[in-house]
Enzyme design. Sequence first.
Site, mmCIF file in Angstrom:
data_model
loop_
_atom_site.group_PDB
_atom_site.id
_atom_site.type_symbol
_atom_site.label_atom_id
_atom_site.label_comp_id
_atom_site.label_asym_id
_atom_site.label_seq_id
_atom_site.Cartn_x
_atom_site.Cartn_y
_atom_site.Cartn_z
ATOM 1 N N LYS A 1 -28.630 1.071 -12.967
ATOM 2 C CA LYS A 1 -28.153 1.048 -14.355
ATOM 3 C C LYS A 1 -28.942 1.991 -15.253
ATOM 4 O O LYS A 1 -28.432 2.450 -16.266
ATOM 5 C CB LYS A 1 -28.142 -0.373 -14.882
ATOM 6 C CG LYS A 1 -27.176 -1.238 -14.082
ATOM 7 C CD LYS A 1 -26.759 -2.502 -14.776
ATOM 8 C CE LYS A 1 -25.619 -3.175 -14.030
ATOM 9 N NZ LYS A 1 -25.955 -3.567 -12.635
HETATM 10 C C1 LIG Z 1 -24.986 -3.821 -11.655
HETATM 11 C C2 LIG Z 1 -25.361 -3.694 -10.230
HETATM 12 C C3 LIG Z 1 -24.399 -3.554 -9.199
HETATM 13 C C4 LIG Z 1 -22.902 -3.587 -9.469
HETATM 14 O O1 LIG Z 1 -22.455 -2.455 -10.159
HETATM 15 P P1 LIG Z 1 -21.021 -2.468 -10.878
HETATM 16 O O2 LIG Z 1 -20.992 -1.235 -11.676
HETATM 17 O O3 LIG Z 1 -21.008 -3.711 -11.742
HETATM 18 O O4 LIG Z 1 -19.978 -2.524 -9.836
HETATM 19 C C5 LIG Z 1 -24.836 -3.385 -7.897
HETATM 20 N N1 LIG Z 1 -26.154 -3.391 -7.597
HETATM 21 C C6 LIG Z 1 -27.097 -3.529 -8.546
HETATM 22 C C7 LIG Z 1 -28.520 -3.545 -8.132
HETATM 23 C C8 LIG Z 1 -26.757 -3.686 -9.883
HETATM 24 O O5 LIG Z 1 -27.707 -3.828 -10.826
#
Ligand SMILES: *Cc1c(COP(=O)(O)O)cnc(C)c1O
Length: 469
Positions: free
Chosen positions: A113
């Site tokens: 993120k």
């Molecule tokens: C948020 C997240 C995901 C999922 O990503 P999306 O964009 O919601 O599909 C997968 N792995 C980690 C570690 C995350 O923080």
Amino acid sequence: MNYISTRGDTTPRGFCDILLEGLAPDGGLYLPERYPKVDAATLGRWRSLPYAELAFEILSLYIADIPPADLRRLGEATYTEAVFGTPQITPLTRLDEGLYLQGLSNGPTLAFKDMAMQLLGNLFEYELARRGEQLNILGATSGDTGSAAEYAMRGKQGVRVFMLSPHGRMSPFQQAQMFSLQDANIHNIAVEGVFDDCQDIVKAVSNDLDFKRRYSIGTVNSINWARLLAQVVYYFAGYFQATRSDHEVVSFAVPSGNFGNICAGHVARMMGLPIRRLVLATNENDVLDEFFRTGTYRVRATAETHETSSPSMDISKASNFERFVFDLLGRNAARTAELFGPALARDGGFTLAAAEFAPAASYGFVSGRSSHADRLATIRDTWQRHGVMIDTHTADGLKVALAHRAPGETMIVLETALPAKFAATIIEATGVAPKPPAALEGIENLPRRYTVMAPEVDTVKRFVAMHCA
Ligand SMILES: *Cc1c(COP(=O)(O)O)cnc(C)c1O
């Protein structure tokens, strides 16, 4: 480039008009009115660019209302080796012939993120200064999103963050990460309750339109188009690292929850990046796997949403999914509105007609799910055979990638978090404790700054008002 809503609002809006917004006024999600196409000559030119330059080139195709020199500067300030640990920013690790991990989790909070949120912090600061406005971000987190937002917004002019988390329920590492921030514009509120209490408070405050306007309350949730756009860049960066010429085709495997990450892959593919397949991996919360196997989208009830060892994918519905369905339906906004409007809450889901679902495969999507046992086996196997430690979410991606991979297919598995964030499961799988990056060692011992609060809307409102003066 203008942006439209998936539910039919076609009021022309530029990038900066939607940057600070959530949903479109009609309840839909914003998408560009078309996907800019990238030809072979352009791919050739981009292949050797450093990450920040590549980001600038891609962002430029979607952002007409920030002067190019400013946009370039924002990209260069965001994607630095100092913040992301390597000059490649998203380096590939080779596991086998044609099988790679792409590291998206080397930013400040050790999860992918950061890739988007770090850019968002710089874009917000820039746009708010330009408008002479302030923004107070109110959010609820059970871990990853909240810390990514705080590390992106810390010290930024014009932005404050009020982040609610369930008191004592985040992992010790996550608590240390968030609560050790000493920046005056970051406010951690530890609510005496569970995550749902935090989320209910955020909803209640946001539904008080008077309060919302008066204190310029905003959010940074995963439906924000700028976040998605920032993620498009690393699909190109991964492709260029895994290939030598622009005639080659690769596939990506993506651990998915809210469909944000893989939706960026869909956008990259629509732009013309040679992606053969987008392999969508879920954990036990398999809403999306079910859809791509059957054409039925069935939102799960809270009681049906499992707590798993890849917790950032524990979702009951996928908040970005409407974007893909809009494209799948040939951008039929009326039909999208029908599917995702009030009927979705009433019926708890929908099934596409056979003719509507049939084109899904031509968009490259395949899917699969992974369980706790799969996760353990994949983490253990990757550690024993390759000496590489992967986190639980990445393990879901790798498991499903291997189940689908055809002979000779180049497959890039997106690494979405570092193992240090999910130490307990890694130890269960390998018997070895993952090491956090050197910069974060001892973070548990730093002084902490947070406020414990009863789960009451008015108490939170008073706190926000007091700190906005
Ligand atoms: C948020 C997240 C995901 C999922 O990503 P999306 O964009 O919601 O599909 C997968 N792995 C980690 C570690 C995350 O923080």
